[in-house]
Scaffold this motif. Structure first.
Motif, PDB file in Angstrom:
ATOM      1  N   ALA A  69       5.403   3.860  14.145  1.00 24.01           N
ATOM      2  CA  ALA A  69       5.823   2.896  13.133  1.00 24.01           C
ATOM      3  C   ALA A  69       6.613   1.738  13.740  1.00 24.01           C
ATOM      4  CB  ALA A  69       6.640   3.586  12.057  1.00 24.01           C
ATOM      5  N   ASP A  70       7.035   1.866  15.016  1.00 24.82           N
ATOM      6  CA  ASP A  70       7.786   0.789  15.656  1.00 24.82           C
ATOM      7  C   ASP A  70       6.979  -0.506  15.689  1.00 24.82           C
ATOM      8  OD1 ASP A  70       9.926   2.399  16.077  1.00 24.82           O
ATOM      9  OD2 ASP A  70       9.357   2.956  18.129  1.00 24.82           O
ATOM     10  N   LEU A  71       5.666  -0.351  15.616  1.00 24.61           N
ATOM     11  CA  LEU A  71       4.794  -1.512  15.701  1.00 24.61           C
ATOM     12  C   LEU A  71       4.684  -2.247  14.375  1.00 24.61           C
ATOM     13  CD1 LEU A  71       1.898   0.069  17.822  1.00 24.61           C
ATOM     14  CD2 LEU A  71       3.831  -1.287  18.635  1.00 24.61           C
ATOM     15  N   LEU A  72       5.196  -1.611  13.277  1.00 30.54           N
ATOM     16  CA  LEU A  72       5.087  -2.211  11.953  1.00 30.54           C
ATOM     17  C   LEU A  72       6.358  -2.965  11.584  1.00 30.54           C
ATOM     18  CD1 LEU A  72       3.484   0.798  10.042  1.00 30.54           C
ATOM     19  CD2 LEU A  72       2.298  -1.196  11.003  1.00 30.54           C
ATOM     20  N   SER A  73       6.195  -4.043  10.817  1.00 31.90           N
ATOM     21  CA  SER A  73       7.357  -4.802  10.348  1.00 31.90           C
ATOM     22  C   SER A  73       7.988  -4.066   9.173  1.00 31.90           C
ATOM     23  CB  SER A  73       6.922  -6.207   9.903  1.00 31.90           C
ATOM     24  OG  SER A  73       6.110  -6.101   8.737  1.00 31.90           O
ATOM     25  N   ASP A  74       9.185  -4.496   8.814  1.00 32.80           N
ATOM     26  CA  ASP A  74       9.877  -3.860   7.692  1.00 32.80           C
ATOM     27  C   ASP A  74       9.076  -4.000   6.400  1.00 32.80           C
ATOM     28  OD1 ASP A  74      11.903  -3.133   9.338  1.00 32.80           O
ATOM     29  OD2 ASP A  74      13.231  -4.802   8.799  1.00 32.80           O
ATOM     30  N   GLU A  75       8.490  -5.159   6.193  1.00 32.78           N
ATOM     31  CA  GLU A  75       7.709  -5.363   4.974  1.00 32.78           C
ATOM     32  C   GLU A  75       6.482  -4.457   4.951  1.00 32.78           C
ATOM     33  OE1 GLU A  75       6.742  -9.436   4.429  1.00 32.78           O
ATOM     34  OE2 GLU A  75       8.844 -10.047   4.115  1.00 32.78           O
ATOM     35  N   GLU A  76       5.854  -4.312   6.137  1.00 34.86           N
ATOM     36  CA  GLU A  76       4.675  -3.444   6.213  1.00 34.86           C
ATOM     37  C   GLU A  76       5.058  -1.983   5.966  1.00 34.86           C
ATOM     38  OE1 GLU A  76       1.743  -5.729   9.352  1.00 34.86           O
ATOM     39  OE2 GLU A  76       3.507  -4.681  10.129  1.00 34.86           O
ATOM     40  N   LEU A  77       6.206  -1.588   6.498  1.00 37.21           N
ATOM     41  CA  LEU A  77       6.699  -0.220   6.278  1.00 37.21           C
ATOM     42  C   LEU A  77       6.920   0.015   4.791  1.00 37.21           C
ATOM     43  CD1 LEU A  77       9.296   0.184   9.164  1.00 37.21           C
ATOM     44  CD2 LEU A  77       7.134   1.413   8.917  1.00 37.21           C
ATOM     45  N   GLU A  78       7.565  -0.960   4.142  1.00 37.32           N
ATOM     46  CA  GLU A  78       7.852  -0.807   2.719  1.00 37.32           C
ATOM     47  C   GLU A  78       6.562  -0.773   1.899  1.00 37.32           C
ATOM     48  OE1 GLU A  78       9.814  -3.907  -0.040  1.00 37.32           O
ATOM     49  OE2 GLU A  78      11.460  -2.635   0.710  1.00 37.32           O
ATOM     50  N   ARG A  79       5.592  -1.615   2.316  1.00 34.56           N
ATOM     51  CA  ARG A  79       4.319  -1.661   1.601  1.00 34.56           C
ATOM     52  C   ARG A  79       3.565  -0.335   1.745  1.00 34.56           C
ATOM     53  NH1 ARG A  79       3.214  -6.367   2.967  1.00 34.56           N
ATOM     54  NH2 ARG A  79       2.045  -5.936   4.884  1.00 34.56           N
ATOM     55  N   GLU A  80       3.598   0.229   2.959  1.00 35.29           N
ATOM     56  CA  GLU A  80       2.904   1.502   3.189  1.00 35.29           C
ATOM     57  C   GLU A  80       3.600   2.640   2.451  1.00 35.29           C
ATOM     58  OE1 GLU A  80       1.152   4.163   6.905  1.00 35.29           O
ATOM     59  OE2 GLU A  80       1.940   2.140   7.260  1.00 35.29           O
ATOM     60  N   ALA A  81       4.950   2.613   2.438  1.00 34.97           N
ATOM     61  CA  ALA A  81       5.709   3.631   1.711  1.00 34.97           C
ATOM     62  C   ALA A  81       5.390   3.565   0.220  1.00 34.97           C
ATOM     63  CB  ALA A  81       7.202   3.439   1.936  1.00 34.97           C
ATOM     64  N   GLU A  82       5.267   2.349  -0.325  1.00 32.64           N
ATOM     65  CA  GLU A  82       4.931   2.177  -1.732  1.00 32.64           C
ATOM     66  C   GLU A  82       3.540   2.735  -2.024  1.00 32.64           C
ATOM     67  OE1 GLU A  82       6.386   0.827  -4.717  1.00 32.64           O
ATOM     68  OE2 GLU A  82       8.112   1.432  -3.507  1.00 32.64           O
ATOM     69  N   GLY A  83       2.656   2.564  -1.028  1.00 30.51           N
ATOM     70  CA  GLY A  83       1.303   3.118  -1.196  1.00 30.51           C
ATOM     71  C   GLY A  83       1.336   4.641  -1.296  1.00 30.51           C
ATOM     72  N   PHE A  84       2.140   5.253  -0.426  1.00 35.90           N
ATOM     73  CA  PHE A  84       2.278   6.720  -0.482  1.00 35.90           C
ATOM     74  C   PHE A  84       2.888   7.150  -1.827  1.00 35.90           C
ATOM     75  CE2 PHE A  84       2.564   6.713   4.382  1.00 35.90           C
ATOM     76  CZ  PHE A  84       1.235   7.069   4.503  1.00 35.90           C
ATOM     77  N   LYS A  85       3.862   6.384  -2.280  1.00 38.93           N
ATOM     78  CA  LYS A  85       4.496   6.717  -3.569  1.00 38.93           C
ATOM     79  C   LYS A  85       3.483   6.645  -4.708  1.00 38.93           C
ATOM     80  CE  LYS A  85       6.554   4.012  -6.393  1.00 38.93           C
ATOM     81  NZ  LYS A  85       7.415   3.030  -7.116  1.00 38.93           N
ATOM     82  N   GLU A  86       2.644   5.574  -4.706  1.00 41.30           N
ATOM     83  CA  GLU A  86       1.642   5.438  -5.757  1.00 41.30           C
ATOM     84  C   GLU A  86       0.657   6.597  -5.731  1.00 41.30           C
ATOM     85  OE1 GLU A  86       1.704   3.370  -8.216  1.00 41.30           O
ATOM     86  OE2 GLU A  86       3.524   2.436  -7.407  1.00 41.30           O
ATOM     87  N   GLN A  87       0.277   7.024  -4.527  1.00 42.74           N
ATOM     88  CA  GLN A  87      -0.631   8.171  -4.410  1.00 42.74           C
ATOM     89  C   GLN A  87       0.059   9.440  -4.932  1.00 42.74           C
ATOM     90  OE1 GLN A  87      -1.690   7.137  -0.117  1.00 42.74           O
ATOM     91  NE2 GLN A  87      -3.611   8.094  -0.788  1.00 42.74           N
ATOM     92  N   GLY A  88       1.332   9.546  -4.602  1.00 43.22           N
ATOM     93  CA  GLY A  88       2.102  10.684  -5.111  1.00 43.22           C
ATOM     94  C   GLY A  88       2.155  10.680  -6.624  1.00 43.22           C
ATOM     95  N   ASN A  89       2.340   9.492  -7.208  1.00 43.39           N
ATOM     96  CA  ASN A  89       2.369   9.381  -8.667  1.00 43.39           C
ATOM     97  C   ASN A  89       1.051   9.817  -9.289  1.00 43.39           C
ATOM     98  OD1 ASN A  89       4.934   8.370  -8.458  1.00 43.39           O
ATOM     99  ND2 ASN A  89       4.373   6.227  -8.834  1.00 43.39           N
ATOM    100  N   ALA A  90      -0.045   9.440  -8.637  1.00 46.43           N
ATOM    101  CA  ALA A  90      -1.368   9.798  -9.155  1.00 46.43           C
ATOM    102  C   ALA A  90      -1.551  11.319  -9.163  1.00 46.43           C
ATOM    103  CB  ALA A  90      -2.459   9.130  -8.318  1.00 46.43           C
ATOM    104  N   PHE A  91      -1.152  11.956  -8.091  1.00 45.36           N
ATOM    105  CA  PHE A  91      -1.266  13.423  -8.031  1.00 45.36           C
ATOM    106  C   PHE A  91      -0.304  14.081  -9.026  1.00 45.36           C
ATOM    107  CE2 PHE A  91      -3.170  12.708  -3.746  1.00 45.36           C
ATOM    108  CZ  PHE A  91      -4.334  13.434  -3.947  1.00 45.36           C
ATOM    109  N   TYR A  92       0.861  13.481  -9.222  1.00 46.50           N
ATOM    110  CA  TYR A  92       1.826  14.024 -10.184  1.00 46.50           C
ATOM    111  C   TYR A  92       1.231  14.008 -11.593  1.00 46.50           C
ATOM    112  CZ  TYR A  92       6.315  14.878 -12.506  1.00 46.50           C
ATOM    113  OH  TYR A  92       7.323  15.412 -13.254  1.00 46.50           O
ATOM    114  N   ILE A  93       0.568  12.886 -11.950  1.00 46.98           N
ATOM    115  CA  ILE A  93      -0.052  12.774 -13.272  1.00 46.98           C
ATOM    116  C   ILE A  93      -1.137  13.832 -13.451  1.00 46.98           C
ATOM    117  CG2 ILE A  93      -1.514  11.281 -14.714  1.00 46.98           C
ATOM    118  CD1 ILE A  93       0.023   8.887 -13.504  1.00 46.98           C
TER     119      ILE A  93
END
Length: 493
Positions: free
Chosen positions: A15-39
């Motif tokens: 992850a050192d190769l990713l910018s802070d914005e990219e990290l946050e964007r990828e984390a949000e993607g994981f969260k959205e996937q988590g939300n889908a499985f939660y539903i």
């Protein structure tokens, strides 16, 4: 900001190769996937994706809050509590985080801590209806705890079970409530239910001293004392200051020792000592229903040997009150009833036994009691003549001579009408008794409980004078002559 929400030091090296914005964007993607499985209620997959989001951005409060919600759905409340606490540490204004922390505390039975969390929510949102309802739930649990404490002190164990069931509706993961319920179920004799609760806890935590204690308590109350002691010792190994386990262990050992002493004294024929030892054992633990039932029955057996039959009956009754399925106590009491000629009570006990266990032996005992009951309702001819049931022919004749002369109507001709009728009745009974007991065939039928009418003898038409004349003989018969007031002499014709 991304720099505030994401901590590169806790990320994967790639992850050192990713910018802070990219990290946050990828984390949000994981969260959205988590939300889908939660539903979809696929909480295991939801947990995995929320964890990935946290790994990307470990300082985002909502990710911990979401994972806490997932863990709650998986009934992993302690882990959920840690995540919700971390969420509010990162953001003290995070309402859902406070709500979830409170729910976790409540589910684990910590109503005071839960109430603090819900009060914090109301500080942030005074009109939050969920927090308002949860405050009511915490107050209800505190009230159930208070009532249960009072009930336990009063030995009202049913009340305690009721309170804990209500409390567990809101605190399903509270081991303390479950253990208290299980302990009271054991004290109520509901051992399978108590063991089931304790075993569930031990499957999750094999070192739980309280659950080990309850398992031991159930075995102890089921009279499996050696196994019970093993569980008590194990509980004390896990928690050396467990007072209940220590007391139960001491009682179990004392009860076993005293009972064995009583058994030995009984086998040695020292009945007085056995009686005292069983009495001492009964004072050790009034809550041990099954063992005490056996002790009462043992003491009843000793009491019958000491001819304390009424006390023996009372002890059997106490044993049955403790254990209504205790066949041995019914049998012992029935025998005591037989020995004291309380045949109706004996029949009732033998019927209970035979309904439970259809054996030839129990059937024989019941029929014998029924026969004795039937015989007891007839005239006791042995008692009428004043002889023993094993009296010889000569003893029966002598008894008849004495009683017939004593109650002959001529002897009481000067008495009142009431006395004359009573003596005439007794004279007739004496004649009946002699006619039956002096005839081997009739005596045999009488002794076996058979109806004498079946032998052609109608007692209603019986003439006692014929027996009297036949016994004393002489053509002129027999008469009483007065020789002065109250005095008589016998004159044969």
């Amino acid at each position: 900001m991304a720099t505030e929400n994401c901590d590169a030091m806790n990320m994967d090296p790639d992850a050192d190769l990713l910018s802070d914005e990219e990290l946050e964007r990828e984390a949000e993607g994981f969260k959205e996937q988590g939300n889908a499985f939660y539903i979809k209620k696929d909480y295991a997959e939801a947990f995995n994706y929320y964890t990935k989001a946290i790994d990307m951005c470990p300082k985002n409060a909502s990710y911990y809050g979401n994972r806490a919600a997932t863990l709650m759905m998986l009934c992993r409340y302690r882990e959920a509590l840690e995540d919700s606490q971390q969420a509010v540490r990162l953001d003290n204004t995070f309402v859902k985080g406070h709500l979830r922390e409170g729910k976790c505390h409540l589910s684990l039975g910590n109503a005071m801590a839960a109430n603090r969390c819900f009060q914090r929510v109301l500080e942030l949102e005074p009109d939050n209806s969920q927090a308002q309802q949860e405050v009511k739930n915490t107050e209800a649990i505190l009230e159930y705890e208070r009532m249960a404490e009072i009930g336990f002190d009063k030995r009202d164990y049913r009340m305690v079970v009721f309170c804990m069931d209500r409390a567990l509706d809101s605190a399903p993961a509270c081991h303390k409530f479950k253990i208290l319920k299980a302990e009271c179920l054991a004290l109520l004799g509901r051992y399978p239910e108590a063991q089931a609760v304790a075993s569930d806890i031990l499957r999750m935590d094999s070192t739980n001293a309280d659950a080990l204690y309850v398992r031991g308590l159930c075995l102890y109350y089921e009279d499996c004392i050696d196994k019970a002691v093993q569980f008590f010792v194990q509980a004390l190994r896990m928690a050396p200051d467990h007072d209940k386990a220590r007391l139960a262990c001491r009682n179990a050992k004392a009860l076993k020792a005293k009972k064995e002493e009583g058994n030995k004294a009984f086998k040695d024929g020292n009945f007085e000592a056995a009686y005292d030892l069983y009495s001492d054992a009964l004072t050790i633990d009034p809550n041990n229903i099954k063992t005490n039932a056996k002790l009462y029955c043992n003491r009843a057996t000793v009491g019958s040997k000491l001819n304390k039959l009424e006390q023996a009956i009372e002890d059997c009754t106490k044993a049955i009150k403790l254990d209504e399925t205790y066949i041995k106590a019914y049998l012992r009491r029935a025998q005591c009833y037989m020995d004291t000629e309380q045949y109706e009570e004996a029949v009732r006990d033998y019927e209970k036994v035979y309904q439970t266990e259809h054996t030839k032996e129990h059937k024989h005992l019941l029929k014998n009691a029924q026969l004795e009951l039937k015989k007891s309702k007839r005239k006791d001819y042995y008692k009428v003549l004043g002889v023993d049931k094993n009296a010889t022919e000569d003893e029966i004749k002598k008894a008849y001579r004495k009683r017939a002369l004593l109650h002959h109507p001529d002897r009481h001709s000067g008495a009142s009408t009431e006395v004359q009728k009573e003596e005439e009745k007794k004279f007739k009974e004496v004649g009946e008794a002699f006619s039956v007991l002096s005839d081997p065939k009739k005596k045999s039928r009488y002794d076996s409980g058979q109806d004498l009418e079946d032998d052609g003898m109608n007692m209603g038409d019986f003439d006692a004078n014929n027996i009297f004349k036949a016994f004393f003989g002489g053509p002129g018969g027999f008469s009483f002559e007065a020789s002065g007031p109250g005095n008589f002499f016998f004159q044969f014709g």
